[in-house]
Design a protein around this motif. Structure first.
Motif, PDB file in Angstrom:
ATOM      1  N   GLN A  45      14.368  16.019  -3.557  1.00  0.00           N
ATOM      2  CA  GLN A  45      13.740  14.907  -2.875  1.00  0.00           C
ATOM      3  C   GLN A  45      12.260  14.849  -3.188  1.00  0.00           C
ATOM      4  O   GLN A  45      11.624  15.860  -3.454  1.00  0.00           O
ATOM      5  CB  GLN A  45      13.903  15.048  -1.368  1.00  0.00           C
ATOM      6  N   VAL A  46      11.733  13.638  -3.196  1.00  0.00           N
ATOM      7  CA  VAL A  46      10.312  13.415  -3.434  1.00  0.00           C
ATOM      8  C   VAL A  46       9.800  12.456  -2.367  1.00  0.00           C
ATOM      9  O   VAL A  46      10.396  11.398  -2.151  1.00  0.00           O
ATOM     10  CB  VAL A  46      10.059  12.817  -4.828  1.00  0.00           C
ATOM     11  N   GLN A  47       8.728  12.824  -1.722  1.00  0.00           N
ATOM     12  CA  GLN A  47       8.076  11.933  -0.775  1.00  0.00           C
ATOM     13  C   GLN A  47       6.713  11.557  -1.338  1.00  0.00           C
ATOM     14  O   GLN A  47       5.991  12.408  -1.847  1.00  0.00           O
ATOM     15  CB  GLN A  47       7.929  12.597   0.586  1.00  0.00           C
ATOM     16  N   LEU A  48       6.382  10.271  -1.249  1.00  0.00           N
ATOM     17  CA  LEU A  48       5.195   9.734  -1.906  1.00  0.00           C
ATOM     18  C   LEU A  48       4.290   9.044  -0.902  1.00  0.00           C
ATOM     19  O   LEU A  48       4.766   8.282  -0.054  1.00  0.00           O
ATOM     20  CB  LEU A  48       5.616   8.736  -2.989  1.00  0.00           C
ATOM     21  N   VAL A  49       2.979   9.280  -1.044  1.00  0.00           N
ATOM     22  CA  VAL A  49       1.999   8.645  -0.169  1.00  0.00           C
ATOM     23  C   VAL A  49       0.844   8.119  -1.015  1.00  0.00           C
ATOM     24  O   VAL A  49       0.118   8.911  -1.642  1.00  0.00           O
ATOM     25  CB  VAL A  49       1.461   9.613   0.894  1.00  0.00           C
ATOM     26  N   GLU A  50       0.673   6.791  -1.016  1.00  0.00           N
ATOM     27  CA  GLU A  50      -0.404   6.177  -1.784  1.00  0.00           C
ATOM     28  C   GLU A  50      -1.698   6.126  -0.975  1.00  0.00           C
ATOM     29  O   GLU A  50      -1.677   6.076   0.261  1.00  0.00           O
ATOM     30  CB  GLU A  50      -0.038   4.741  -2.185  1.00  0.00           C
ATOM     31  N   SER A  51      -2.809   6.083  -1.699  1.00  0.00           N
ATOM     32  CA  SER A  51      -4.123   5.905  -1.089  1.00  0.00           C
ATOM     33  C   SER A  51      -5.071   5.308  -2.114  1.00  0.00           C
ATOM     34  O   SER A  51      -4.753   5.274  -3.310  1.00  0.00           O
ATOM     35  CB  SER A  51      -4.672   7.228  -0.558  1.00  0.00           C
ATOM     36  N   GLY A  52      -6.215   4.848  -1.646  1.00  0.00           N
ATOM     37  CA  GLY A  52      -7.238   4.356  -2.553  1.00  0.00           C
ATOM     38  C   GLY A  52      -7.390   2.856  -2.625  1.00  0.00           C
ATOM     39  O   GLY A  52      -8.278   2.355  -3.320  1.00  0.00           O
ATOM     40  N   GLY A  53      -6.522   2.132  -1.940  1.00  0.00           N
ATOM     41  CA  GLY A  53      -6.643   0.685  -1.957  1.00  0.00           C
ATOM     42  C   GLY A  53      -7.852   0.216  -1.173  1.00  0.00           C
ATOM     43  O   GLY A  53      -8.529   0.989  -0.494  1.00  0.00           O
ATOM     44  N   GLY A  54      -8.155  -1.075  -1.287  1.00  0.00           N
ATOM     45  CA  GLY A  54      -9.281  -1.622  -0.551  1.00  0.00           C
ATOM     46  C   GLY A  54      -9.611  -3.028  -0.987  1.00  0.00           C
ATOM     47  O   GLY A  54      -8.871  -3.646  -1.764  1.00  0.00           O
ATOM     48  N   LEU A  55     -10.742  -3.514  -0.482  1.00  0.00           N
ATOM     49  CA  LEU A  55     -11.239  -4.843  -0.806  1.00  0.00           C
ATOM     50  C   LEU A  55     -12.401  -4.702  -1.788  1.00  0.00           C
ATOM     51  O   LEU A  55     -13.393  -4.020  -1.487  1.00  0.00           O
ATOM     52  CB  LEU A  55     -11.699  -5.558   0.468  1.00  0.00           C
ATOM     53  N   VAL A  56     -12.273  -5.338  -2.943  1.00  0.00           N
ATOM     54  CA  VAL A  56     -13.313  -5.256  -3.963  1.00  0.00           C
ATOM     55  C   VAL A  56     -13.552  -6.655  -4.524  1.00  0.00           C
ATOM     56  O   VAL A  56     -12.794  -7.588  -4.262  1.00  0.00           O
ATOM     57  CB  VAL A  56     -12.927  -4.297  -5.102  1.00  0.00           C
ATOM     58  N   ALA A  80      -2.507  -7.403  -4.358  1.00  0.00           N
ATOM     59  CA  ALA A  80      -1.108  -7.092  -4.045  1.00  0.00           C
ATOM     60  C   ALA A  80      -1.061  -5.778  -3.272  1.00  0.00           C
ATOM     61  O   ALA A  80      -2.066  -5.069  -3.177  1.00  0.00           O
ATOM     62  CB  ALA A  80      -0.282  -6.970  -5.322  1.00  0.00           C
ATOM     63  N   VAL A  81       0.106  -5.476  -2.768  1.00  0.00           N
ATOM     64  CA  VAL A  81       0.396  -4.128  -2.268  1.00  0.00           C
ATOM     65  C   VAL A  81       0.916  -3.327  -3.454  1.00  0.00           C
ATOM     66  O   VAL A  81       1.846  -3.776  -4.142  1.00  0.00           O
ATOM     67  CB  VAL A  81       1.417  -4.142  -1.129  1.00  0.00           C
ATOM     68  N   TYR A  82       0.317  -2.179  -3.686  1.00  0.00           N
ATOM     69  CA  TYR A  82       0.684  -1.336  -4.816  1.00  0.00           C
ATOM     70  C   TYR A  82       1.535  -0.168  -4.326  1.00  0.00           C
ATOM     71  O   TYR A  82       1.169   0.518  -3.349  1.00  0.00           O
ATOM     72  CB  TYR A  82      -0.565  -0.827  -5.525  1.00  0.00           C
ATOM     73  N   TYR A  83       2.648   0.053  -5.025  1.00  0.00           N
ATOM     74  CA  TYR A  83       3.589   1.101  -4.678  1.00  0.00           C
ATOM     75  C   TYR A  83       3.726   2.093  -5.831  1.00  0.00           C
ATOM     76  O   TYR A  83       3.821   1.682  -6.993  1.00  0.00           O
ATOM     77  CB  TYR A  83       4.963   0.518  -4.404  1.00  0.00           C
ATOM     78  N   CYS A  84       3.782   3.372  -5.510  1.00  0.00           N
ATOM     79  CA  CYS A  84       4.171   4.345  -6.524  1.00  0.00           C
ATOM     80  C   CYS A  84       5.641   4.682  -6.332  1.00  0.00           C
ATOM     81  O   CYS A  84       6.194   4.527  -5.237  1.00  0.00           O
ATOM     82  CB  CYS A  84       3.317   5.603  -6.454  1.00  0.00           C
ATOM     83  N   ALA A 124      12.502  -1.865 -11.124  1.00  0.00           N
ATOM     84  CA  ALA A 124      12.389  -1.186  -9.838  1.00  0.00           C
ATOM     85  C   ALA A 124      13.634  -0.377  -9.505  1.00  0.00           C
ATOM     86  O   ALA A 124      13.540   0.697  -8.896  1.00  0.00           O
ATOM     87  CB  ALA A 124      12.105  -2.202  -8.739  1.00  0.00           C
ATOM     88  N   ASP A 125      14.799  -0.857  -9.917  1.00  0.00           N
ATOM     89  CA  ASP A 125      16.016  -0.127  -9.573  1.00  0.00           C
ATOM     90  C   ASP A 125      16.193   1.130 -10.406  1.00  0.00           C
ATOM     91  O   ASP A 125      17.161   1.870 -10.215  1.00  0.00           O
ATOM     92  CB  ASP A 125      17.253  -1.025  -9.665  1.00  0.00           C
ATOM     93  N   GLY A 126      15.263   1.379 -11.299  1.00  0.00           N
ATOM     94  CA  GLY A 126      15.288   2.628 -12.062  1.00  0.00           C
ATOM     95  C   GLY A 126      14.644   3.786 -11.323  1.00  0.00           C
ATOM     96  O   GLY A 126      14.626   4.906 -11.844  1.00  0.00           O
ATOM     97  N   TYR A 127      14.140   3.534 -10.132  1.00  0.00           N
ATOM     98  CA  TYR A 127      13.431   4.555  -9.369  1.00  0.00           C
ATOM     99  C   TYR A 127      14.169   4.880  -8.082  1.00  0.00           C
ATOM    100  O   TYR A 127      14.826   4.038  -7.488  1.00  0.00           O
ATOM    101  CB  TYR A 127      12.006   4.082  -9.070  1.00  0.00           C
ATOM    102  N   ASP A 128      14.019   6.133  -7.657  1.00  0.00           N
ATOM    103  CA  ASP A 128      14.778   6.634  -6.511  1.00  0.00           C
ATOM    104  C   ASP A 128      13.940   6.811  -5.251  1.00  0.00           C
ATOM    105  O   ASP A 128      14.485   6.853  -4.144  1.00  0.00           O
ATOM    106  CB  ASP A 128      15.402   7.992  -6.879  1.00  0.00           C
ATOM    107  N   HIS A 129      12.629   6.949  -5.422  1.00  0.00           N
ATOM    108  CA  HIS A 129      11.771   7.228  -4.276  1.00  0.00           C
ATOM    109  C   HIS A 129      10.546   6.330  -4.341  1.00  0.00           C
ATOM    110  O   HIS A 129       9.996   6.108  -5.425  1.00  0.00           O
ATOM    111  CB  HIS A 129      11.328   8.699  -4.281  1.00  0.00           C
ATOM    112  N   TRP A 130      10.113   5.863  -3.181  1.00  0.00           N
ATOM    113  CA  TRP A 130       8.998   4.921  -3.100  1.00  0.00           C
ATOM    114  C   TRP A 130       8.027   5.346  -2.007  1.00  0.00           C
ATOM    115  O   TRP A 130       8.432   5.897  -0.978  1.00  0.00           O
ATOM    116  CB  TRP A 130       9.508   3.515  -2.789  1.00  0.00           C
ATOM    117  N   GLY A 131       6.749   5.064  -2.250  1.00  0.00           N
ATOM    118  CA  GLY A 131       5.761   5.227  -1.208  1.00  0.00           C
ATOM    119  C   GLY A 131       5.719   4.008  -0.305  1.00  0.00           C
ATOM    120  O   GLY A 131       6.451   3.042  -0.515  1.00  0.00           O
TER     121      GLY A 131
END
Length: 128
Positions: free
Chosen positions: A1-12, A92-96, A112-119
């Motif tokens: 299993q892999v759990q993913l957490v994104e960060s770093g987004g913002g308003l620019v 946009a909302v960015y997902y890893c 997208a269906d090639g991936y098993d885990h999403w943040g």
């Protein structure tokens, strides 16, 4: 299993840079292909970039080629997306995402269906 957490987004502003990070837990991270996708309001999720398990091969959507760089640090279990010269259409909302069903693959997975885990996603907003 892999759990993913994104960060770093913002308003620019247009022309600025941002660096997104995706921290992962789970042993499968270092052997998995990884990707970044994004979804703008009212639009479907679209491919941005992908990187093989070793980092030896990267693939980009035409819309970001030359401006975005995907990279990974397997020792830190972290995926990155360096975004330069941002444009309002990058908003946009960015997902890893991680593909754990195959290990040590050198293929490029752009669907997208090639991936098993999403943040959970991180919002990037670029003003003009």
């Amino acid at each position: 299993q892999v759990q993913l957490v994104e960060s770093g987004g913002g308003l620019v502003q247009a022309g600025d840079s941002l660096r997104l990070s995706c921290a992962a837990s789970g042993r499968a991270f270092s052997t998995s292909a990884l990707g970044w996708f994004r979804q703008a309001p009212g639009k479907e999720r679209e491919f941005v970039a992908t990187i093989t398990w070793s980092g030896g091969r990267t693939t980009y959507a035409d819309s970001v080629k030359g401006r975005f760089t995907i990279s990974r640090d397997n020792a830190k279990n972290t995926l990155y997306l360096q975004m330069n010269n941002l444009k309002p259409e990058d908003t946009a909302v960015y997902y890893c995402a991680a593909r754990s069903r195959t290990r040590y693959s050198d293929a490029a997975y752009v669907l997208a269906d090639g991936y098993d885990h999403w943040g959970q996603g991180t919002q990037v907003t670029v003003s003009s």
